[in-house]
Scaffold this active site. Sequence first.
Site, PDB file in Angstrom:
ATOM      1  N   LYS A  15     -46.546  34.488 -25.632  1.00  0.00           N
ATOM      2  CA  LYS A  15     -47.570  35.085 -24.758  1.00  0.00           C
ATOM      3  C   LYS A  15     -47.280  34.814 -23.295  1.00  0.00           C
ATOM      4  O   LYS A  15     -47.329  35.714 -22.467  1.00  0.00           O
ATOM      5  CB  LYS A  15     -48.966  34.522 -25.074  1.00  0.00           C
ATOM      6  CG  LYS A  15     -49.513  34.876 -26.419  1.00  0.00           C
ATOM      7  CD  LYS A  15     -50.973  34.434 -26.551  1.00  0.00           C
ATOM      8  CE  LYS A  15     -51.197  32.947 -26.396  1.00  0.00           C
ATOM      9  NZ  LYS A  15     -50.616  32.121 -27.471  1.00  0.00           N
ATOM     10  N   ARG A  90     -60.033  32.153 -26.840  1.00  0.00           N
ATOM     11  CA  ARG A  90     -59.449  31.563 -28.042  1.00  0.00           C
ATOM     12  C   ARG A  90     -60.505  31.333 -29.119  1.00  0.00           C
ATOM     13  O   ARG A  90     -60.161  30.854 -30.192  1.00  0.00           O
ATOM     14  CB  ARG A  90     -58.840  30.212 -27.669  1.00  0.00           C
ATOM     15  CG  ARG A  90     -57.307  30.181 -27.654  1.00  0.00           C
ATOM     16  CD  ARG A  90     -56.924  28.793 -27.184  1.00  0.00           C
ATOM     17  NE  ARG A  90     -55.589  28.396 -27.477  1.00  0.00           N
ATOM     18  CZ  ARG A  90     -54.596  28.397 -26.580  1.00  0.00           C
ATOM     19  NH1 ARG A  90     -54.773  28.886 -25.370  1.00  0.00           N
ATOM     20  NH2 ARG A  90     -53.418  27.940 -26.912  1.00  0.00           N
ATOM     21  N   ARG A 129     -39.124  24.141 -27.321  1.00  0.00           N
ATOM     22  CA  ARG A 129     -39.551  24.703 -26.039  1.00  0.00           C
ATOM     23  C   ARG A 129     -39.456  23.685 -24.903  1.00  0.00           C
ATOM     24  O   ARG A 129     -39.763  22.515 -25.065  1.00  0.00           O
ATOM     25  CB  ARG A 129     -41.002  25.177 -26.177  1.00  0.00           C
ATOM     26  CG  ARG A 129     -41.577  25.764 -24.920  1.00  0.00           C
ATOM     27  CD  ARG A 129     -42.715  26.654 -25.200  1.00  0.00           C
ATOM     28  NE  ARG A 129     -43.958  25.931 -25.437  1.00  0.00           N
ATOM     29  CZ  ARG A 129     -45.134  26.547 -25.562  1.00  0.00           C
ATOM     30  NH1 ARG A 129     -45.215  27.853 -25.516  1.00  0.00           N
ATOM     31  NH2 ARG A 129     -46.218  25.851 -25.768  1.00  0.00           N
ATOM     32  N   ARG A 162     -43.516  19.476 -23.683  1.00  0.00           N
ATOM     33  CA  ARG A 162     -44.949  19.199 -23.669  1.00  0.00           C
ATOM     34  C   ARG A 162     -45.302  18.274 -24.823  1.00  0.00           C
ATOM     35  O   ARG A 162     -44.774  18.431 -25.919  1.00  0.00           O
ATOM     36  CB  ARG A 162     -45.726  20.517 -23.814  1.00  0.00           C
ATOM     37  CG  ARG A 162     -45.943  21.233 -22.503  1.00  0.00           C
ATOM     38  CD  ARG A 162     -46.447  22.637 -22.675  1.00  0.00           C
ATOM     39  NE  ARG A 162     -47.525  22.799 -23.642  1.00  0.00           N
ATOM     40  CZ  ARG A 162     -48.116  23.976 -23.901  1.00  0.00           C
ATOM     41  NH1 ARG A 162     -47.740  25.064 -23.246  1.00  0.00           N
ATOM     42  NH2 ARG A 162     -49.061  24.065 -24.799  1.00  0.00           N
TER      43      ARG A 162
HETATM   44  P1  AMP Z   1     -51.446  26.818 -24.136  1.00  0.00           P
HETATM   45  O1  AMP Z   1     -50.704  26.465 -22.916  1.00  0.00           O
HETATM   46  O2  AMP Z   1     -52.085  28.162 -24.068  1.00  0.00           O
HETATM   47  O3  AMP Z   1     -50.640  26.622 -25.391  1.00  0.00           O
HETATM   48  O4  AMP Z   1     -52.664  25.780 -24.236  1.00  0.00           O
HETATM   49  C1  AMP Z   1     -52.432  24.403 -24.384  1.00  0.00           C
HETATM   50  C2  AMP Z   1     -53.692  23.705 -24.818  1.00  0.00           C
HETATM   51  O5  AMP Z   1     -54.706  23.865 -23.813  1.00  0.00           O
HETATM   52  C3  AMP Z   1     -54.330  24.229 -26.087  1.00  0.00           C
HETATM   53  O6  AMP Z   1     -53.749  23.693 -27.283  1.00  0.00           O
HETATM   54  C4  AMP Z   1     -55.774  23.780 -25.908  1.00  0.00           C
HETATM   55  O7  AMP Z   1     -55.911  22.390 -26.155  1.00  0.00           O
HETATM   56  C5  AMP Z   1     -55.984  24.009 -24.416  1.00  0.00           C
HETATM   57  N1  AMP Z   1     -56.475  25.382 -24.161  1.00  0.00           N
HETATM   58  C6  AMP Z   1     -55.826  26.383 -23.522  1.00  0.00           C
HETATM   59  N2  AMP Z   1     -56.560  27.484 -23.480  1.00  0.00           N
HETATM   60  C7  AMP Z   1     -57.730  27.194 -24.118  1.00  0.00           C
HETATM   61  C8  AMP Z   1     -58.883  27.932 -24.442  1.00  0.00           C
HETATM   62  N3  AMP Z   1     -59.020  29.225 -24.097  1.00  0.00           N
HETATM   63  N4  AMP Z   1     -59.877  27.294 -25.096  1.00  0.00           N
HETATM   64  C9  AMP Z   1     -59.780  26.004 -25.443  1.00  0.00           C
HETATM   65  N5  AMP Z   1     -58.693  25.263 -25.207  1.00  0.00           N
HETATM   66  C10 AMP Z   1     -57.666  25.837 -24.548  1.00  0.00           C
END
Ligand code: AMP
Length: 222
Positions: A15, A90, A129, A162
């Site tokens: 994404k 989400r 990654r 990460r």
């Molecule tokens: P991402 O970078 O999109 O993979 O997000 C990393 C982490 O941030 C996720 O595993 C969640 O813990 C948190 N996170 C990101 N976006 C959301 C969201 N829309 N709602 C809740 N937690 C989020």
Amino acid sequence: MKNFYVFLGPPGAGKGTQAKFVAKMLGIPQISSGDIFRENKKNKTELGILADEYIRVGELVPDDVTIRMVGERISRTDCDAGAILDGFPRTPNQAKALDKMLEGMNCQIIQVPYIAVDEEELVERLSGRLTCREQGHVFHKKYNPPKVAGVCDFDGSELYQREDDRPETVKHRIRVYEQQTRPLIEYYKERGILVKIDGNQAIEQVTGDLMEMLEKVDESNG
Ligand code: AMP
């Protein structure tokens, strides 16, 4: 009417990579809730410290905090022509809150590309990654290596793994996605704005499919 795109898909679907590309093409910002959380963590803000408790174990940050944060972000003037939302919403609650916020701004979600990827592939992608410290650009040790090992091609900052991309957390994040985020596929399908994209393909092919989707939106709008 300003147009928003929601990029939907499991963690590791690509994404972020694709959203960055499309945002550049359309000249609108890419807004990644995960990036905003990580930026806050880096700056040791209250929000960053709170969010990190959930992120490090692969859980979602509570809806109220996340919705407020994204709401503030999309109300800024750089979103006047729309934006690409990557990683938000989400949960069904977040999706409903987004609808309400956009309605208040006289905006709409025009398309929801859903990037579908098989689970085995997701684990492989996430555990290899590499993410850049400065701006969150992503690479993969095997499939998309940086030109110089450990250094971001775009801004020269350090690449790191990460904490939530470690194998044990990755599996949990996929479960969380299945339980809390998957229902959004149906939510947007019912509205007729979901476009399924085969995310198992190479990066360039996925981008090609997204471009095709955007052309169709253009045609139907004008
Ligand atoms: P991402 O970078 O999109 O993979 O997000 C990393 C982490 O941030 C996720 O595993 C969640 O813990 C948190 N996170 C990101 N976006 C959301 C969201 N829309 N709602 C809740 N937690 C989020």
